[in-house]
Design a protein around this motif. Structure first.
Motif, PDB file in Angstrom:
ATOM      1  N   ASN A   1      -2.142   4.743  10.400  1.00  0.00           N
ATOM      2  CA  ASN A   1      -2.200   5.984   9.632  1.00  0.00           C
ATOM      3  C   ASN A   1      -3.466   6.071   8.780  1.00  0.00           C
ATOM      4  N   ASN A   2      -3.875   4.931   8.212  1.00  0.00           N
ATOM      5  CA  ASN A   2      -5.108   4.900   7.422  1.00  0.00           C
ATOM      6  C   ASN A   2      -5.603   3.466   7.317  1.00  0.00           C
ATOM      7  N   PRO A   3      -6.479   3.030   8.226  1.00  0.00           N
ATOM      8  CA  PRO A   3      -6.937   1.636   8.250  1.00  0.00           C
ATOM      9  C   PRO A   3      -7.549   1.161   6.938  1.00  0.00           C
ATOM     10  N   GLN A   4      -8.151   2.069   6.185  1.00  0.00           N
ATOM     11  CA  GLN A   4      -8.827   1.661   4.944  1.00  0.00           C
ATOM     12  C   GLN A   4      -7.860   1.100   3.906  1.00  0.00           C
ATOM     13  N   LYS A   5      -6.583   1.437   4.014  1.00  0.00           N
ATOM     14  CA  LYS A   5      -5.605   0.928   3.051  1.00  0.00           C
ATOM     15  C   LYS A   5      -5.497  -0.583   3.103  1.00  0.00           C
ATOM     16  N   HIS A   6      -5.527  -1.138   4.298  1.00  0.00           N
ATOM     17  CA  HIS A   6      -5.379  -2.578   4.466  1.00  0.00           C
ATOM     18  C   HIS A   6      -6.704  -3.295   4.671  1.00  0.00           C
TER      19      HIS A   6
ATOM     20  N   VAL B   1       0.859  -1.188   0.000  1.00  0.00           N
ATOM     21  CA  VAL B   1       0.000   0.000   0.000  1.00  0.00           C
ATOM     22  C   VAL B   1       0.893   1.235   0.000  1.00  0.00           C
ATOM     23  N   GLU B   2       0.280   2.373  -0.251  1.00  0.00           N
ATOM     24  CA  GLU B   2       1.036   3.617  -0.220  1.00  0.00           C
ATOM     25  C   GLU B   2       1.604   3.871   1.173  1.00  0.00           C
ATOM     26  N   ALA B   3       2.735   4.544   1.201  1.00  0.00           N
ATOM     27  CA  ALA B   3       3.388   4.847   2.481  1.00  0.00           C
ATOM     28  C   ALA B   3       2.488   5.747   3.320  1.00  0.00           C
ATOM     29  N   PRO B   4       2.619   5.680   4.647  1.00  0.00           N
ATOM     30  CA  PRO B   4       1.814   6.553   5.515  1.00  0.00           C
ATOM     31  C   PRO B   4       1.982   8.025   5.166  1.00  0.00           C
ATOM     32  N   ASP B   5       0.895   8.762   5.243  1.00  0.00           N
ATOM     33  CA  ASP B   5       0.896  10.195   4.960  1.00  0.00           C
ATOM     34  C   ASP B   5       0.664  10.940   6.271  1.00  0.00           C
ATOM     35  N   TYR B   6       1.735  11.428   6.850  1.00  0.00           N
ATOM     36  CA  TYR B   6       1.629  12.107   8.140  1.00  0.00           C
ATOM     37  C   TYR B   6       1.291  13.594   7.999  1.00  0.00           C
TER      38      TYR B   6
ATOM     39  N   MET C   1     -12.844   1.005  11.935  1.00  0.00           N
ATOM     40  CA  MET C   1     -11.821   1.722  12.700  1.00  0.00           C
ATOM     41  C   MET C   1     -11.516   3.044  12.022  1.00  0.00           C
ATOM     42  N   PRO C   2     -11.614   4.141  12.731  1.00  0.00           N
ATOM     43  CA  PRO C   2     -11.370   5.451  12.113  1.00  0.00           C
ATOM     44  C   PRO C   2      -9.886   5.724  11.916  1.00  0.00           C
ATOM     45  N   ARG C   3      -9.606   6.569  10.949  1.00  0.00           N
ATOM     46  CA  ARG C   3      -8.261   7.149  10.847  1.00  0.00           C
ATOM     47  C   ARG C   3      -8.170   8.181  11.958  1.00  0.00           C
ATOM     48  N   VAL C   4      -7.218   7.991  12.864  1.00  0.00           N
ATOM     49  CA  VAL C   4      -7.200   8.835  14.066  1.00  0.00           C
ATOM     50  C   VAL C   4      -6.351  10.091  13.917  1.00  0.00           C
ATOM     51  N   GLY C   5      -5.505  10.157  12.893  1.00  0.00           N
ATOM     52  CA  GLY C   5      -4.786  11.397  12.633  1.00  0.00           C
ATOM     53  C   GLY C   5      -3.572  11.656  13.487  1.00  0.00           C
TER      54      GLY C   5
END
Length: 290
Positions: free
Chosen positions: A221-226, A33-38, A232-236
């Protein structure tokens, strides 16, 4: 010489089998998946606005303290955890540390539209609404002021355990963190969190071993990727906060990691030395027999 040829064939077949099967299995279990976007580039965040913490204090205290505690500013939670969970489905977080834990642009986007910012809008259809109302009716500068205030009251330093508690423990227990005391149970009771999430969030005691560091970074970072469609929400979390969460998971679930990694090379050297002596012994025995 014959034995060496047989060994070479066995090693070659083993490597071919390993490299032919393991990467495929890994790609299925842990797809790329794409790398985490902080920086959370996809959210409607601050858009370059600088906030005024003094103005933000009034806005946060008048709009948020009906549901959220802010212990740092003298606003305790209105209800206990059980009552809050019964009312909202999940325990609302205390906001004292939110300015440190969460990316500022994400925090602004979440205040405006919680479901959209956290990537769980798919949960709230057919009349269902997020337990936190959106404040996108506010002026952008007011949102920036609120974020500035939350950042101004946030602590400069937090332990890994404190970050985990504030970022994750509302939903996730980590019982190995305190087996006897039970203080690392999730803040939201099981019955409420199951209704809110659709299933029980897993205990995270051994997730560092079963999932691995890279997967956890990507997932948090973004649960929807996996797991597309997950509740589970993206918590930011900022990169620093996320690293501390995973650091705590390692402290609890993989406390012997450093010892294990240190022992690994020594064990391999032992096996090589043992193999050499075994081979020399075998040569000696065959020489005496012939």
């Amino acid at each position: 010489m014959r034995e060496l040829k047989i060994l070479a064939v066995v090693v070659a077949l083993t490597l071919i089998t390993y490299w032919g099967v393991e990467p495929f299995a890994h790609s299925q279990m842990h797809p790329h998946v794409e790398a985490p976007d902080y920086e959370f580039k996809d959210v409607d965040g601050l858009n370059g606005l600088k906030g005024n913490a003094s103005n933000g204090a009034m806005l946060v205290q008048s709009n948020c303290t009906a549901c959220h505690g802010i212990e740092k500013s003298g606003f305790p939670a209105v209800m206990d955890n059980a009552s809050s969970a019964a009312a909202y489905g999940v325990v609302p977080p205390d906001l004292s540390t939110s300015g440190k834990l969460y990316n500022a642009d994400y925090l602004a986007a979440f205040i405006k539209n919680p479901a959209k910012a956290s990537n769980v809008a798919h949960k709230y259809t057919d009349g269902k609404v997020h337990p936190m109302p959106g404040y996108d009716w506010m002026q952008p500068q007011e949102i920036a002021d609120m974020v500035a205030y939350l950042q101004s009251i946030a602590p400069e330093e937090m332990t890994n355990k404190e970050v985990y508690a504030d970022a994750c423990q509302r939903c996730h227990a980590i019982k190995y963190g305190d087996m006897k005391g039970g203080s690392m149970a999730s803040f939201t009771p099981d019955a409420n969190i199951k209704g809110y999430m659709g299933k029980y969030p897993p205990d995270l005691s051994q997730y560092i071993r079963s999932r691995g560091t890279q997967y956890l970074h990507e997932f948090i970072n973004n649960p929807q990727k996996h797991l597309e469609g997950t509740s589970m929400p993206r918590v930011g979390l900022t990169k620093e906060a996320e690293t501390q969460v995973i650091g705590y998971l390692e402290e609890v679930g993989d406390s012997k990691k450093a010892e294990r990694e240190e022992l690994g090379p020594k064990f391999l050297i032992y096996l090589v030395i043992f193999a050499i002596f075994a081979w020399l012994w075998k040569v000696k025995q065959w020489r005496e027999m012939h």
